[in-house]
Design a protein around this motif. Structure first.
Motif, short mmCIF file in Angstrom:
data_model
loop_
_atom_site.label_atom_id
_atom_site.label_comp_id
_atom_site.label_asym_id
_atom_site.label_seq_id
_atom_site.Cartn_x
_atom_site.Cartn_y
_atom_site.Cartn_z
N TYR A 25 -20.92 -11.14 -5.58
CA TYR A 25 -19.62 -11.54 -6.16
C TYR A 25 -19.82 -12.28 -7.48
N THR A 50 -6.99 -6.91 -4.20
CA THR A 50 -8.33 -7.01 -3.62
C THR A 50 -8.70 -5.79 -2.79
N ARG A 51 -7.72 -5.17 -2.14
CA ARG A 51 -8.03 -4.00 -1.32
C ARG A 51 -8.48 -2.84 -2.21
N PHE A 53 -9.51 -3.10 -5.32
CA PHE A 53 -10.71 -3.53 -6.04
C PHE A 53 -11.97 -3.29 -5.19
N SER A 54 -11.88 -3.59 -3.90
CA SER A 54 -13.03 -3.38 -3.02
C SER A 54 -13.34 -1.91 -2.86
N ARG A 61 -13.99 -6.31 1.31
CA ARG A 61 -12.81 -6.96 0.72
C ARG A 61 -13.05 -8.47 0.54
N ASN A 62 -13.82 -9.05 1.45
CA ASN A 62 -14.11 -10.49 1.30
C ASN A 62 -14.86 -10.77 0.00
N ALA A 64 -14.43 -8.99 -2.77
CA ALA A 64 -13.41 -8.90 -3.81
C ALA A 64 -12.61 -10.20 -3.90
N VAL A 65 -12.27 -10.76 -2.76
CA VAL A 65 -11.55 -12.04 -2.73
C VAL A 65 -12.40 -13.13 -3.38
N TYR A 68 -12.35 -12.89 -7.26
CA TYR A 68 -11.12 -13.40 -7.88
C TYR A 68 -11.05 -14.92 -7.78
N THR A 85 -2.92 -10.67 -9.78
CA THR A 85 -3.94 -11.45 -10.49
C THR A 85 -3.95 -11.01 -11.94
#
Length: 497
Positions: A25, A50-51, A53-54, A61-62, A64-65, A68, A85
């Motif tokens: 990340y 995020t979905r 983006f992942s 997805r975590n 991606a979170v 951000y 975002t």
């Protein structure tokens, strides 16, 4: 949405390596920041959810979170709930102050000197000297190469992960340091013959810090402090800085001459006497048991404090270390300074003071100003090493090596210098006192040996009308290095003799 220009740009620009030591990340966040700085992503641009983006980068997805959240924390994006975002471009937080003189360029250079007067102190002038020589001599420091790096890393990591650590950091109660204080008390009671509680103990960053705090509490300007005529340079600088009037006392093979003190000073004229617990610095001579008793009796009669510095207790190479005077002091005359963890990396070592409760209480108040935070990780680590016996194991293991190095150093000097020196083998410590039988210029010796890639610092040179000697630290050198250094010292000695 997947085919949008922003998504295509992100897929093209972002690359990460899962085998790298840097988190995925963080790698992604750094590349997005770079894209914003290079104007590939304009201010106000909406980033994918995020979905999506992942899915674009094929990460969880975590992750991606986390990307951000990292960008938002640094101010590169704004996360608006239920909207998205959006890219920001952080504005400078400070503005340049316009120059008020014609010399505009001076406003953007930091000044070398103050525009106001203040009192300087020659006592605080740095004595550190630097050299590119291959072999650097010191006054008796341990060898960092003997320290098990992997084990230290494991211990430190384990201490960092303790859930109780955050609780201790946030605590304002006396129990914050209780575990370490209790373990250190137990250790000192077992090894030094003390009968103390945590009320008699305070830990500091180093023995120098311990001495500075005690000196600030004990000594006022013009107070008389007695030290040996050959004594610890750092200690003398601390005493001078607090304004003490330092008087030197003769020393011999039995340490400080207590009879001289009794003959030349009277009650109320001495504030404190500084002595080394096991081996006088720099000569390595030991204060005899008879003189220790004599000093304690004189301290009680004249009402002065005894500062007992046990800087090298951990390196007793043969026999038993002398029991501290503080352990048999029933009248509260002795303040004992020590160091724990000298077989560990320097950052894991800690100093401590043992003294009557009223002194320790004031010392703790002083430390609240100097070092309120302390080092809880270090204290937790040391507590565990004491409890598990690792401190004792490391000391025993390294003592065997240091004893062999001491013997080899002694033999090398006898072999190369023969009758040109007077030398005796100390019972402990990591340095040997080398006294030349004929007076030479030690400054010239240092200059000549520097040409042979050996650095002999001026703080190791002791020369006056009665003394021509050096304190040679052997602890940080292996046997091959000891042979090379001593042979080059002899070569330099021959060139100036």
């Amino acid at each position: 949405m997947k085919d949008s220009p922003v998504n295509s740009l992100l897929k093209e620009l972002i690359y990460f390596d899962k085998t790298s030591t840097t988190s995925v990340y963080i790698q992604i966040a750094q590349q997005i920041i770079n894209a914003i700085q290079r104007s590939y992503l304009k201010e106000g641009t909406a980033l994918p959810g995020t979905r999506i983006f992942s899915q674009l980068l094929r990460v969880h997805r975590n992750t991606a979170v986390a990307v951000y959240e990292e960008l938002a924390a640094q101010g590169w994006v704004e996360i608006i709930p239920n909207k998205g975002t959006f890219v920001l471009f952080p504005k400078p937080k400070t503005a340049k102050i316009k120059a008020i003189t014609n010399q505009v360029e001076d406003a953007y250079r930091y000044p070398k000197t103050t525009g106001f007067p203040f009192q300087t102190s020659f006592h605080l002038v740095a004595t550190d000297t630097f050299s590119e020589a291959k072999y650097i001599l010191n006054d008796g420091q341990p060898d960092l190469r003997l320290h098990p790096i992997h084990e230290f890393s494991k211990w430190y990591s384990a201490s960092m992960k303790r859930k109780s650590l955050i609780t201790k950091w946030n605590s304002s109660s006396k129990t914050k340091y209780a575990t370490f204080d209790n373990q250190l008390c137990n250790y000192l009671n077992a090894t030094r013959g003390f009968h103390i509680t945590s009320n008699n103990l305070v830990s500091t960053r180093s023995t120098e810090m311990s001495l500075y705090v005690i000196s600030r509490l004990l000594i006022q300007r013009k107070d008389v402090v007695l030290v040996g005529n050959l004594s610890n340079y750092n200690a003398n600088m601390i005493f001078q800085e607090v304004g003490a009037d330092i008087k030197t006392i003769p020393t011999d093979a039995n340490g400080l001459d207590i009879n001289y003190i009794e003959k030349h000073f009277t009650k109320g004229k001495i504030r404190c006497v500084y002595v080394c617990a096991n081996r006088d610095y720099p000569t390595t001579n030991t204060l005899s048991a008879e003189r220790r008793l004599q000093l304690l009796q004189l301290a009680k009669r004249y009402q002065f404090a005894v500062i007992e510095d046990d800087f090298d207790y951990d390196f007793q190479l043969e026999g038993s270390a002398m029991v501290p005077m503080a352990s048999s002091d029933a009248n509260g005359m002795v303040i004992y300074l020590g160091k724990l963890g000298q077989s560990l990396f320097p950052s894991f070592q800690t100093g401590f003071v043992v003294a009557p409760e009223n002194v320790i209480s004031e010392a703790k108040n002083y430390l609240q100003i100097l070092d309120k935070q302390g080092d809880l990780i270090q204290e937790q680590l040391l507590s565990e090493l004491i409890y598990e016996g690792e401190i004792h194991r490391l000391l025993k293991k390294n003592t065997v090596i240091y004893k062999r190095r001491r013997d080899y150093t002694f033999d090398c000097f006898k072999r190369f210098f023969n009758d040109s020196i007077q030398i005796k083998k100390p019972s402990g410590g990591l340095a040997i006192w080398i006294k030349f039988t004929s007076s030479i210029s030690l400054v010239q010796l240092a200059e000549q040996v520097s040409k042979l890639d050996v650095f002999l610092p001026k703080t190791l040179l002791y020369q006056d009308k009665n003394t021509c000697a050096i304190r040679f630290g052997f602890g940080h050198l292996n046997e091959e290095e000891i042979e090379i250094v001593v042979s080059r010292l002899k070569q330099a000695y021959n060139s100036i003799k």
